[in-house]
Design a protein around this motif. Structure first.
Motif, PDB file in Angstrom:
ATOM      1  N   GLY A 165       0.713  -1.221   0.135  1.00  0.00           N
ATOM      2  CA  GLY A 165      -0.326   0.135  -0.202  1.00  0.00           C
ATOM      3  C   GLY A 165       0.819   0.901  -0.027  1.00  0.00           C
ATOM      4  O   GLY A 165      -0.187   2.135  -0.646  1.00  0.00           O
ATOM      5  N   VAL A 166       2.294   1.021  -0.112  1.00  0.00           N
ATOM      6  CA  VAL A 166       3.132   2.053   0.231  1.00  0.00           C
ATOM      7  C   VAL A 166       3.636   2.467  -1.160  1.00  0.00           C
ATOM      8  O   VAL A 166       4.340   1.133  -1.332  1.00  0.00           O
ATOM      9  CB  VAL A 166       4.411   2.506   1.012  1.00  0.00           C
ATOM     10  N   CYS A 167       4.504   3.609  -2.065  1.00  0.00           N
ATOM     11  CA  CYS A 167       5.252   3.537  -2.549  1.00  0.00           C
ATOM     12  C   CYS A 167       6.457   2.630  -2.205  1.00  0.00           C
ATOM     13  O   CYS A 167       7.381   3.015  -1.086  1.00  0.00           O
ATOM     14  CB  CYS A 167       6.051   5.087  -2.654  1.00  0.00           C
ATOM     15  N   LEU A 168       7.183   2.063  -2.858  1.00  0.00           N
ATOM     16  CA  LEU A 168       8.257   0.882  -2.886  1.00  0.00           C
ATOM     17  C   LEU A 168       9.651   1.766  -3.054  1.00  0.00           C
ATOM     18  O   LEU A 168      10.478   1.424  -2.430  1.00  0.00           O
ATOM     19  CB  LEU A 168       8.206  -0.710  -3.192  1.00  0.00           C
ATOM     20  N   LEU A 169       9.531   2.652  -3.127  1.00  0.00           N
ATOM     21  CA  LEU A 169      10.814   3.658  -4.040  1.00  0.00           C
ATOM     22  C   LEU A 169      11.033   4.171  -3.085  1.00  0.00           C
ATOM     23  O   LEU A 169      12.578   4.784  -2.703  1.00  0.00           O
ATOM     24  CB  LEU A 169      10.290   4.655  -5.380  1.00  0.00           C
ATOM     25  N   ALA A 174       8.211   9.355   1.102  1.00  0.00           N
ATOM     26  CA  ALA A 174       7.782  10.650   0.075  1.00  0.00           C
ATOM     27  C   ALA A 174       8.734  11.916  -0.090  1.00  0.00           C
ATOM     28  O   ALA A 174       8.653  12.242  -0.694  1.00  0.00           O
ATOM     29  CB  ALA A 174       6.714  11.523   0.693  1.00  0.00           C
ATOM     30  N   TYR A 175       9.243  11.272   0.057  1.00  0.00           N
ATOM     31  CA  TYR A 175      11.084  11.465  -0.041  1.00  0.00           C
ATOM     32  C   TYR A 175      12.357  10.766  -0.521  1.00  0.00           C
ATOM     33  O   TYR A 175      12.479   9.719  -0.405  1.00  0.00           O
ATOM     34  CB  TYR A 175      11.931  12.115   1.307  1.00  0.00           C
ATOM     35  N   SER A 176      13.238  10.896  -1.330  1.00  0.00           N
ATOM     36  CA  SER A 176      13.961   9.483  -2.357  1.00  0.00           C
ATOM     37  C   SER A 176      15.549  10.486  -2.138  1.00  0.00           C
ATOM     38  O   SER A 176      15.740  11.757  -1.912  1.00  0.00           O
ATOM     39  CB  SER A 176      13.642   9.307  -3.342  1.00  0.00           C
ATOM     40  N   GLY A 177      16.073   9.413  -1.486  1.00  0.00           N
ATOM     41  CA  GLY A 177      17.893  10.449  -1.481  1.00  0.00           C
ATOM     42  C   GLY A 177      18.174  10.759  -2.678  1.00  0.00           C
ATOM     43  O   GLY A 177      17.809  10.114  -3.930  1.00  0.00           O
TER      44      GLY A 177
END
Length: 308
Positions: A165-169, A174-177
């Motif tokens: 149910g969540v973005c796996l990225l 909600a933040y990406s490195g």
């Protein structure tokens, strides 16, 4: 999702590699079933595992599941559904009876810590079944709990987030490195909402539009939505509803998936006794139905279910 979803399951038996949680759950289901029907031996209809995945195809863990038929071919000697739930509470489970959209059918959910059981009783009188699953058993580092796995979702598991149910990225943050520090993930600016899976909107299951496309890929029609038992040719050669359920549980859908929420009805029709099964495939959401002619048994007048 794989085009042969049924190949994903790994049927297991009790051996040194079986986790204690699976052995305990199986024993609990058999104990409760035996208490309800002391003169009958409960039947383990099927036991299997659901793979748990993250971004890679290789599973990071598994959930162990059992389908147990407690009995119910002849309602006169069967306990009431309230007695079934009391048998669970006596073993330390918390039960919640759920409303049913189908007259004569009863269902409930039982929980104990991270274990869960779906309790179902068919109409007419039908079969009493328990479908139980363990917490996820991880092969490496302990992770969180996905919202659903293949067998526990009411619908079709999202093939993008695998039921989390969540973005796996971004892992739901909600933040990406990146080299410039943390930036907003692509999932933060769309209708799914921050950190949610873009494909399913955070539900863990495919949308109705997506599952309709899956069915069309296999040449399968959309369900009629009435909730009735479709009329299909009756098969012979089975001595009870339980043996018919064992046969049904081994049959895959046209999409290759065997997982299905089976409803059941026992009925007198055209001077014969029929065991009816209907369900929605958990691989493509197609409607499935079977009918089996059983040895003749006269149902009580207030138990007869007329065919639609």
């Amino acid at each position: 999702m794989s085009e042969s979803g049924g190949a994903m399951d790994e049927v297991f038996s009790e051996h040194p590699g079986t986790p204690e949680s699976a052995v305990w759950l199986k024993g609990q289901l058999l104990r409760i079933a035996s208490a309800l029907y002391p003169d009958r031996r409960p039947v383990v209809v099927r036991e299997w595992t659901d793979p748990v995945r993250l971004r890679d195809p290789e599973p990071v863990g598994h959930r162990f599941l059992f389908l147990v038929c407690a009995g119910g071919d002849d309602r006169p000697s069967s306990p009431g559904f309230d007695d079934v739930l009391h048998a669970f509470t006596a073993e330390g489970w918390t039960t919640h009876r759920r409303s049913s959209d189908h007259p004569g059918e009863s269902r409930a959910q039982a929980r104990r810590e991270d274990f869960e059981v779906r309790v179902y009783e068919g109409s007419g009188p039908g079969l009493l079944t328990f479908t139980g699953w363990t917490p996820v058993v991880y092969t490496g580092r302990q992770s969180g709990r996905p919202r659903f796995t293949l067998s526990t979702v009411r619908g079709v598991l999202c093939d993008d987030c695998h039921g989390w149910g969540v973005c796996l990225l971004c892992g739901g943050r909600a933040y990406s490195g990146g080299s410039g520090g943390y930036g907003r993930c692509v999932c933060a600016g769309n209708n799914a909402g921050p950190g949610r899976c873009v494909e399913c909107g955070g539900s863990g299951a495919l949308t109705a539009k997506a599952t309709s496309w899956v069915r069309k890929r296999y040449g399968l029609p959309d369900p009629d939505g009435t909730g009735s038992f479709p009329q299909v040719p009756a098969e012979g050669g089975y001595d009870s509803g339980t043996s018919a359920l064992v046969a049904v549980s081994e049959r895959p859908c046209a999409c290759g998936e065997f997982r299905c929420f089976w409803r059941n009805r026992l009925t007198d029709a055209d001077d014969r006794t029929l065991a009816l099964f209907a369900g929605i495939c958990q691989g493509c959401a197609a409607q499935r139905a079977y009918a089996f002619e059983l040895p003749r048994r006269r149902l009580a007048a207030d138990q007869v279910e007329d065919l639609p």
